[in-house]
Design an enzyme around this catalytic site. Structure first.
Site, PDB file in Angstrom:
ATOM      1  CE  LYS A  24      -7.719   8.180   1.252  1.00  0.00           C
ATOM      2  NZ  LYS A  24      -8.003   9.005   2.609  1.00  0.00           N
TER       3      LYS A  24
ATOM      4  CD  GLU B  39      -9.801   7.215   5.124  1.00  0.00           C
ATOM      5  OE1 GLU B  39      -9.871   7.633   3.825  1.00  0.00           O
ATOM      6  OE2 GLU B  39      -9.574   7.425   5.556  1.00  0.00           O
TER       7      GLU B  39
ATOM      8  CE  LYS C  92      -7.676   9.143   8.622  1.00  0.00           C
ATOM      9  NZ  LYS C  92      -6.163   9.292   8.139  1.00  0.00           N
TER      10      LYS C  92
ATOM     11  CG  ASP D 110      -5.091  11.434   1.400  1.00  0.00           C
ATOM     12  OD1 ASP D 110      -4.276  12.417   1.549  1.00  0.00           O
ATOM     13  OD2 ASP D 110      -5.341  10.976   2.543  1.00  0.00           O
TER      14      ASP D 110
ATOM     15  CD  GLU E 183      -7.692  12.188   2.738  1.00  0.00           C
ATOM     16  OE1 GLU E 183      -8.410  11.653   2.510  1.00  0.00           O
ATOM     17  OE2 GLU E 183      -7.620  11.804   3.924  1.00  0.00           O
TER      18      GLU E 183
ATOM     19  CE  LYS F 119      -3.800   7.337   1.208  1.00  0.00           C
ATOM     20  NZ  LYS F 119      -3.994   8.425   2.361  1.00  0.00           N
TER      21      LYS F 119
ATOM     22  CG  HIS G  31      -1.976   0.629   1.093  1.00  0.00           C
ATOM     23  ND1 HIS G  31      -2.814   0.439   0.509  1.00  0.00           N
ATOM     24  CD2 HIS G  31      -2.186   1.598   1.801  1.00  0.00           C
ATOM     25  CE1 HIS G  31      -3.833   1.705   0.285  1.00  0.00           C
ATOM     26  NE2 HIS G  31      -3.708   2.214   1.364  1.00  0.00           N
TER      27      HIS G  31
ATOM     28  CG  ASP H  52      -6.538  12.637   7.118  1.00  0.00           C
ATOM     29  OD1 ASP H  52      -6.831  12.701   8.439  1.00  0.00           O
ATOM     30  OD2 ASP H  52      -6.483  11.749   6.510  1.00  0.00           O
TER      31      ASP H  52
END
Ligand code: MUC
Ligand code: MG
Length: 370
Positions: free
Chosen positions: A165, A324, A271, A196, A222, A167, A20, A247
């Site tokens: 989403k 998410e 979060k 993001d 984001e 990255k 990831h 965020d």
């Protein structure tokens, strides 16, 4: 009233289903810091604090979270009685600065225990759920445009997700924009694609990038710039019709108040780890609601425990941008007896007392660091 008797912590390493890639780290494994809270009333609560990429995302590493709990928070809390999360947070905040990840795990464990004692789901302790299922997007972050398109098309065909989403921020602006727009074009107009940047751009790059993302049909950007640049984030939110999701810049109600009163328009990613727990994260949600800022249920890529703790909180507010909360799907395994149910772009909120999640102690022993 609940009396905390003892706290036990584990570091649990679980491999991810694929690498990831974020702008600051590539994850091949996720480390969950888990805590078991034994209460004198005979109930046990479980909590999780999980960060991303060691110390590359946030200021607390998994090892530091465990140390904060064992060295400072356990002696402070054990033997003490609490009427609820307000007195628990007051006690922790009076003697421990920051360390919101560790506090989040403990607030979660407390809510789990309290819910079990009262026979109520955690959502009921937080105001009551507005829904039983919540929308969940998926992050395409293999680092390869072709693989991401393949993965996105497969998940759409399976009906598991309908929103994605991406990255970006690790590569040049030109490469990142080409990557995002190729995925958007391949997945089609009906599919919401967001990006993001995880703070990777400076203001000028962000202006350039957002113009191209807006023209290419991307729905949301984001945290394009560093978390400290509040004025820059406000300016970007006012300059484009492409909405900005804050965020890293917005952890607590104080941050949310400062951004909104400075003229920020857009959305906040909630979060539990940034705020210090599910109840603390809702304080930010309520400030956003008062300011007319939209909401999004964010993840630190937690396992099932942390994900469910978040879902209980998110279920009590309207989330204009969904959630998410796909963390468990990124992990090859978990330490719970029953996996969460994901389908049709949604996840079902467990209904049992407390978090509604049962720990598989054998798996916990297997994955725990020795
Ligand atoms: C973040 O910054 O939002 C959430 C989803 C994902 O893939 O990474 C996280 C962290
Ligand atoms: Mg983010």
């Amino acid at each position: 009233m609940l009396t905390i008797e003892s706290l036990t912590c584990w570091l649990v390493d679980i491999p991810t289903v694929r690498p990831h890639k974020l702008s600051m780290a590539t994850m091949g494994c996720q480390t969950l810091t888990l805590v078991r809270m034994q209460c004198a009333e005979g109930v046990v609560g479980w909590g999780e604090a999980t960060t991303i990429g060691g110390l590359s995302y946030g200021a607390e590493s998994p090892e530091a979270i465990r140390s904060a709990m064992e060295t400072y928070l356990a002696p402070l809390l054990c033997g003490q009685r609490f009427s609820g999360v307000a007195s628990l947070a007051e006690k922790m905040n009076a003697s421990v600065k920051g360390n919101t990840f560790a506090k989040s795990a403990l607030e979660t464990a407390f809510l789990d225990a309290q819910g079990k004692l009262l026979g109520l789901p955690v959502s009921a302790l937080l105001g009551g759920a507005l829904c039983e299922r919540l929308p969940v997007l998926w992050t395409l972050a293999s680092g390869d445009t072709g693989k991401d398109i393949e993965e996105g098309k497969r998940l759409l065909a399976e009906g598991r997700h309908d929103t994605f989403k991406l990255k970006i921020g690790a590569r040049s602006l030109k490469t990142d924009i080409a990557h995002a727009l190729a995925i958007k074009a391949a997945l089609g107009d009906a599919v919401s694609v967001r990006v993001d940047v995880n703070q990777a751009w400076d203001f000028t790059t962000a202006v350039n990038g957002m113009r191209q993302l807006q023209d290419g049909g991307i729905d949301l950007v984001e945290q394009p710039i560093p978390l400290w640049d509040r004025a820059g984030l406000i300016a970007l939110s006012q300059r484009f019709t492409l909405p900005v999701l804050a965020d890293e810049a917005v952890a607590t109600g104080h941050d949310g108040y400062a951004l909104a009163s400075g003229g920020f328009t857009g959305a906040y990613a909630l979060k539990i780890a940034k705020a210090g727990g599910p109840a603390q994260a809702l304080k930010l949600a309520h400030i956003a609601q008062a300011a007319g800022v939209a909401l999004y249920g964010g993840t630190m890529l937690e396992g099932t425990l942390g994900t469910v703790a978040s879902l209980h909180a998110w279920s009590t507010v309207n989330l204009q941008w969904g959630t998410e909360m796909f963390g468990p799907l990124l992990l090859k395994d978990d330490v719970v007896t029953q996996p969460l149910s994901f389908s049709d772009g949604q996840v079902t909120l467990p209904q049992g007392p407390g978090l509604g999640v049962e720990i598989d102690e054998e798996k916990l022993r297997y994955y725990a660091r020795h």
